[in-house]
Design a protein around this motif. Structure first.
Motif, PDB file in Angstrom:
ATOM      1  N   GLU A 124      20.553   4.623  -9.750  1.00  0.00           N
ATOM      2  CA  GLU A 124      19.574   4.268  -9.032  1.00  0.00           C
ATOM      3  C   GLU A 124      18.575   5.556  -8.540  1.00  0.00           C
ATOM      4  OE1 GLU A 124      20.798   2.801  -5.072  1.00  0.00           O
ATOM      5  OE2 GLU A 124      18.920   2.015  -4.487  1.00  0.00           O
ATOM      6  N   GLY A 256      24.057  10.998  -0.539  1.00  0.00           N
ATOM      7  CA  GLY A 256      25.406  10.726  -0.106  1.00  0.00           C
ATOM      8  C   GLY A 256      26.632  10.166  -1.068  1.00  0.00           C
ATOM      9  N   GLU A 259      26.444   2.932  -4.632  1.00  0.00           N
ATOM     10  CA  GLU A 259      27.499   1.546  -4.810  1.00  0.00           C
ATOM     11  C   GLU A 259      27.490   0.986  -5.899  1.00  0.00           C
ATOM     12  OE1 GLU A 259      24.093   1.780  -3.576  1.00  0.00           O
ATOM     13  OE2 GLU A 259      23.051   0.247  -3.685  1.00  0.00           O
ATOM     14  N   GLU A 293      28.812   1.600   1.486  1.00  0.00           N
ATOM     15  CA  GLU A 293      28.812   1.383   0.055  1.00  0.00           C
ATOM     16  C   GLU A 293      29.567   0.426  -0.449  1.00  0.00           C
ATOM     17  OE1 GLU A 293      26.471   3.040  -1.142  1.00  0.00           O
ATOM     18  OE2 GLU A 293      26.255   4.747   0.066  1.00  0.00           O
ATOM     19  N   TYR A 376      15.366   2.718   5.854  1.00  0.00           N
ATOM     20  CA  TYR A 376      16.933   2.737   6.100  1.00  0.00           C
ATOM     21  C   TYR A 376      16.955   2.139   7.490  1.00  0.00           C
ATOM     22  CZ  TYR A 376      18.892   4.197   1.662  1.00  0.00           C
ATOM     23  OH  TYR A 376      19.395   4.370   0.539  1.00  0.00           O
TER      24      TYR A 376
HETATM   25  N1  BES Z   1      21.897   3.238  -2.606  1.00  0.00           N
HETATM   26  C1  BES Z   1      22.069   4.520  -1.965  1.00  0.00           C
HETATM   27  C2  BES Z   1      22.178   5.543  -2.768  1.00  0.00           C
HETATM   28  C3  BES Z   1      20.943   6.252  -3.430  1.00  0.00           C
HETATM   29  C4  BES Z   1      19.812   6.560  -2.789  1.00  0.00           C
HETATM   30  C5  BES Z   1      20.766   6.172  -4.679  1.00  0.00           C
HETATM   31  C6  BES Z   1      18.582   6.999  -3.194  1.00  0.00           C
HETATM   32  C7  BES Z   1      19.611   6.472  -5.368  1.00  0.00           C
HETATM   33  C8  BES Z   1      18.338   7.218  -4.434  1.00  0.00           C
HETATM   34  C9  BES Z   1      23.160   4.317  -1.014  1.00  0.00           C
HETATM   35  O1  BES Z   1      23.829   3.008  -0.953  1.00  0.00           O
HETATM   36  C10 BES Z   1      22.895   4.992   0.172  1.00  0.00           C
HETATM   37  O2  BES Z   1      22.004   4.401   0.908  1.00  0.00           O
HETATM   38  N2  BES Z   1      23.601   6.114   0.692  1.00  0.00           N
HETATM   39  C11 BES Z   1      23.165   6.801   1.685  1.00  0.00           C
HETATM   40  C12 BES Z   1      24.170   6.804   2.859  1.00  0.00           C
HETATM   41  C13 BES Z   1      24.262   5.583   3.692  1.00  0.00           C
HETATM   42  C14 BES Z   1      25.350   5.634   4.639  1.00  0.00           C
HETATM   43  C15 BES Z   1      23.042   5.223   4.130  1.00  0.00           C
HETATM   44  C16 BES Z   1      22.768   8.332   1.352  1.00  0.00           C
HETATM   45  O3  BES Z   1      23.238   8.477   0.173  1.00  0.00           O
HETATM   46  O4  BES Z   1      22.328   9.069   2.130  1.00  0.00           O
END
Ligand code: BES
Ligand code: ZN
Length: 851
Positions: A124, A256, A259, A293, A376
């Motif tokens: 992603e 972080g 998923e 996730e 977010y």
């Molecule tokens: N889908 C994202 C990870 C992601 C973000 C992949 C940007 C590629 C580019 C994952 O579900 C996510 O949102 N992770 C967050 C943590 C979450 C608790 C808000 C993160 O990685 O900060």
């Protein structure tokens, strides 16, 4: 042939692909510098939008291409492989290709890369195109079968294990998914195993895979996973859908966690936890991210996004879900205050500056730059507002309809909203404007009292944001309650639904004039402007039944006090000190809540507050007055601090709400106590603590009081072998450094043998802390601006995504005086002038400069 410069992509230009994918077979022959990827993809022409076969592909060394096993003419550029429609069958066909890639030299951490000897992937948003040629867009969903070949003992991919033998393993994922959810991991890994039986009685094997040495840091994450699985069944009726669920911890990771279907990949800092090495904050974060996730399995994977403009469809909703989970696991009141603190610190800051954008953006150059606080956290607030407006029952009914109607599809915000319109019969078109209008509404309120009737008159307006000059009124759910002079609540929680620019609401038949508690639980993401005297605030601080507003009153008193100190040197009002002291000593109140009340507003928050009030913030004055207030509090609370410190010893470490709440209060108290006792209590705790929360808390208290160098050295000697603790060691020193020393300390740390710029956690430990140290970042000599720019320029060719994200440090530059603005502009222009600067960083710096 080469492509032109990065293009802007528009939501309005969305068109379906020319071809859909039925099935994908991938074979990986792993090798650090020459991994071979063979693909066999069954395509079906899309009758609704016919045309050439267009595949994405970047940094691939192409070895062969066939269609239905035969030679075909194709064209490649730096970014695409195209086959003319005329050269293709007009019925389903099999495309096969072989490419070579080099995971070991992939420092961008996107696509297939290596981290501490293991292979892993991050696809992603658009990383799959660095693995093989494919229609790398979320609306193309397909069934994947993956074969991995290597000499490594553990080889994982999505779905269920299908077959394996000496040097190979095959995985099959029965659920159609977009390529961004693809994952592969291979390495010398150990599994911490667990088990779960779903509500319909299916057994699921659970594993957390880690490197040797990390096995004892998995138990908490495993429990969090099980709790999340139970919660999603109980609250949303959502069951897990494969035989196995794997999590892998990776040291080098831009974000972080991710998923990927059945194979979540985590930054090791977001899954590993042990009492000796992790703080309570880390435990809470691990629990929240594991839930997040896992929840994506339904909100993101089973139902995904049609295109990347719909990102909030999965992220805003999943953040909302993980917030509710954390509230259920711990305390809703405390969680809500923490959410609002974060929303204001990150999202309001973004909304007030050059990077402001819609929850659903309408254009982008690099989608990686839109994984923002707005998408977010404002995206989550919008879901919370929807739920308040339609009620809990309709909310869950609407979710059920959404899951039922769109399972297996790639959908839009319109589809999401339609499920709730169909459930409730309400027209939600005005509400939907939350997705297409940027900026934080300012909500002002006036009260009138006339003969038993209280009238609340609200006015809302939203300031212009880049590219959006004219703003319309939003739909605001404003939760209010009315409290009589004797402290009883005469009108309980009531949602006022505001839809106009100005609107009044009346409460009739009241026997005496009550005090209104407005915007309870922070029911809408707005800036509330309400004239209130200190007496009314103190009354609500003492009597409000809404914990958020209770805290908010204390916070406003603190802010007013600090603003007055900064602007004209006014001494703090003794009434404020008394109210805070009463609150702190009230043992009926949750220690976690009292800790939040004791925490002062951040320097950045004060800088924004001053800006909003038309005052140019002076970062040095902000720093000094906050320090001054800390000393005033330490002295005013002299007689209660030692007892508060002693009484909140949580005893044996348990990372639950109760224990962490006590430690939070104890550490906040210790930070003040250290100003009174010369650091005796903190030194003692540093020596004796059996957990990282208290060890790091003690060290931070000492460093913030300008001492603790000996303890800092012994902390290093104790923990140098643990990379996650070392991140804290790096971070702490920069975070608490005095303004004139921060850049120097950060600079020295970059020369330390343990500093690794390629590791995002380590880079962020130093530079994330530098930008978060407001006084240090904005020190008058501009040294921090220059140091950060130097390092962003160095990091960009290695890791554009992390570089671009860190540019946000400069997003507030227009708040400050002409000298600082000029210094920042110089650095931004220097970054932009760097030869071969990445598209990611170019987009961020240009947008910031355009302010
Ligand atoms: N889908 C994202 C990870 C992601 C973000 C992949 C940007 C590629 C580019 C994952 O579900 C996510 O949102 N992770 C967050 C943590 C979450 C608790 C808000 C993160 O990685 O900060
Ligand atoms: Zn997410």
């Amino acid at each position: 042939m080469t492509d032109l410069a990065p293009q802007t992509i528009f939501l309005k230009d969305y068109a379906e692909p020319h071809h859909w994918v039925e099935t994908v077979h991938l074979t990986f022959a792993l090798s650090p510098r020459a991994t071979r990827v063979r693909s066999k993809i069954v395509f079906t022409p899309n009758d609704k939008n016919t045309g050439d076969l267009i595949l994405n592909g970047e940094q691939l060394s192409l070895k062969s291409v066939t269609v239905n096993g035969a030679y075909v003419a194709y064209d490649t550029t730096d970014t695409h492989l195209t086959i003319k429609q005329a050269d293709l069958p007009q019925e389903p066909f099999t495309f096969e290709a072989e490419v070579e890639i080099s995971p070991e030299t992939n420092t961008a951490l996107e696509g297939l890369y290596m981290s501490s000897g293991m292979y892993c992937t991050q696809c992603e948003a658009e990383g799959f195109r660095k693995i093989t040629y494919y229609p790398d867009r979320p609306d193309v969903m397909a069934v994947f079968t993956v074969r991995v070949e290597s000499e490594l003992p553990v080889m994982l991919s999505n779905g269920n294990p299908q077959a394996s033998g000496d040097g190979w393993a095959e995985w099959h994922d029965p659920w159609p998914k977009p390529a961004y959810l693809f994952a592969l991991v291979a390495g010398e890994l150990l599994a911490h195993a667990g088990q779960f039986t779903t509500m319909s009685g299916k057994d699921v094997e659970l594993n957390i895979y880690v490197r040797k040495g990390d096995e004892d840091k998995c138990a908490f994450g495993m429990q969090a996973l099980i709790d999340s699985m139970v919660w999603d069944e109980r609250v949303y009726g959502r069951e897990y859908d494969l035989d196995i669920f794997n999590i892998v911890a990776v040291d080098d990771f831009n974000m972080g966690a991710m998923e990927n279907k059945g194979l979540n990949i985590f930054n090791s800092s977001c899954v590993l936890a042990s009492p000796e090495t992790s703080t309570d904050a880390t435990f809470e974060r691990v629990e929240g991210i594991i839930a997040h996730e896992y929840f994506h399995n339904w909100t993101g994977n089973r139902i995904t996004c049609r295109d990347w403009f719909q990102l909030c469809l999965k992220e805003g909703l999943t953040v909302y879900r993980d917030q509710m989970f954390s509230g259920d696991m711990r305390s809703h009141a405390v969680k809500r205050i923490e959410e609002v603190l974060l929303l204001r610190a990150r999202q309001f800051r973004e909304d007030n500056g050059p990077l402001a954008h819609n929850v659903r953006p309408e254009s982008f150059v690099e989608i990686n730059n839109f994984y923002t606080a707005t998408v977010y956290t404002k995206g989550a607030e919008v879901i919370g507002m929807l739920r308040r407006l339609i009620g809990d029952e309709a909310y869950y009914k609407g979710c059920d309809l959404y899951f039922e109607r769109h399972d297996g599809q790639a959908v839009t915000i319109e589809d999401w909203i339609k499920a709730f319109e169909d459930t409730t019969g309400r027209d939600l078109s005005h509400f939907q404007q939350w997705y297409s209008q940027a900026g934080t509404p300012r909500l002002s309120v006036e009260e009138t009292w006339d003969n038993g009737t209280l009238t609340l008159s609200f006015t809302q307006s939203t300031p212009a944001t880049p590219g959006q000059d004219v703003k319309k009124p939003q739909v605001l759910p404003i939760m209010v309650g009315l409290i009589a002079q004797d402290g009883t609540e005469v009108v309980p929680n009531t949602i006022l639904e505001m839809t106009e620019s100005s609107q009044s609401f009346t409460f009739e038949g009241l026997s005496e004039r009550p005090v209104a508690s407005i915007l309870r639980d922070f029911s809408a993401p707005v800036i509330l402007q309400r004239e209130m005297d200190a007496k009314t605030r103190a009354f609500l601080l003492a009597n409000d039944t809404d914990p958020f507003n209770t805290w908010e009153m204390g916070r406003m008193l603190a802010k007013d006090t600090l603003v007055a100190m900064i602007v004209d040197g006014t001494e703090p009002d003794p009434a404020y000190l008394d109210a805070l002291k009463t609150m702190l000593s009230d043992t009926r109140k949750d220690p976690a809540f009292r800790a939040l009340c004791l925490a002062l507003p951040s320097q950045d928050d004060l800088a924004q507050t001053l800006t909003d009030a038309g005052v140019t913030p002076d970062p040095m004055a902000i720093y000094e007055q906050l320090e001054e207030l800390r000393h005033i509090l330490a002295s005013a609370f002299k007689d209660i601090l030692p007892a508060l410190y002693a009484d909140n010893d949580a005893g044996a470490f348990k990372p639950d709400a109760n224990g962490s709440g006590k430690r939070a209060l104890r550490m906040a108290v210790l930070s003040l106590l250290t100003l009174n006792d010369g650091g005796a209590a903190a030194r003692n705790l540093f020596e004796t603590a059996d957990n990282m929360t208290e060890q790091a808390g003690a060290l931070t208290a000492l460093l913030s009081a300008g001492t603790g160098q000996e303890e800092l050295a012994s902390f290093y000697a104790q923990w140098f072998h643990d990379r996650l603790v070392m991140d804290k060691w790096f971070m702490m020193q920069v975070a608490v450094a005095a303004p004139l020393e921060a850049a120097h300390i950060a600079d020295k740390l970059t020369q330390h043998a343990d500093f690794e710029m390629k590791n995002p956690n380590r880079f962020r430990a130093v530079f994330g802390a530098l930008q978060a140290n407001h006084g240090g970042f904005h020190a008058p000599d501009g040294a921090a601006y220059k140091l950060l720019a130097d390092w962003l320029i160095k990091l960009d060719p290695l890791n554009p995504q992390t570089t671009a994200r860190m540019c946000g440090a400069f997003e507030t530059w227009k708040r400050y005086d002409a000298d600082r603005q000029a210094m920042i502009r110089t650095q931004l222009e220097r970054i932009l002038a760097t030869p071969n600067l990445s598209g990611d960083t170019t987009e961020m710096v240009s947008r910031i400069l355009a302010a």
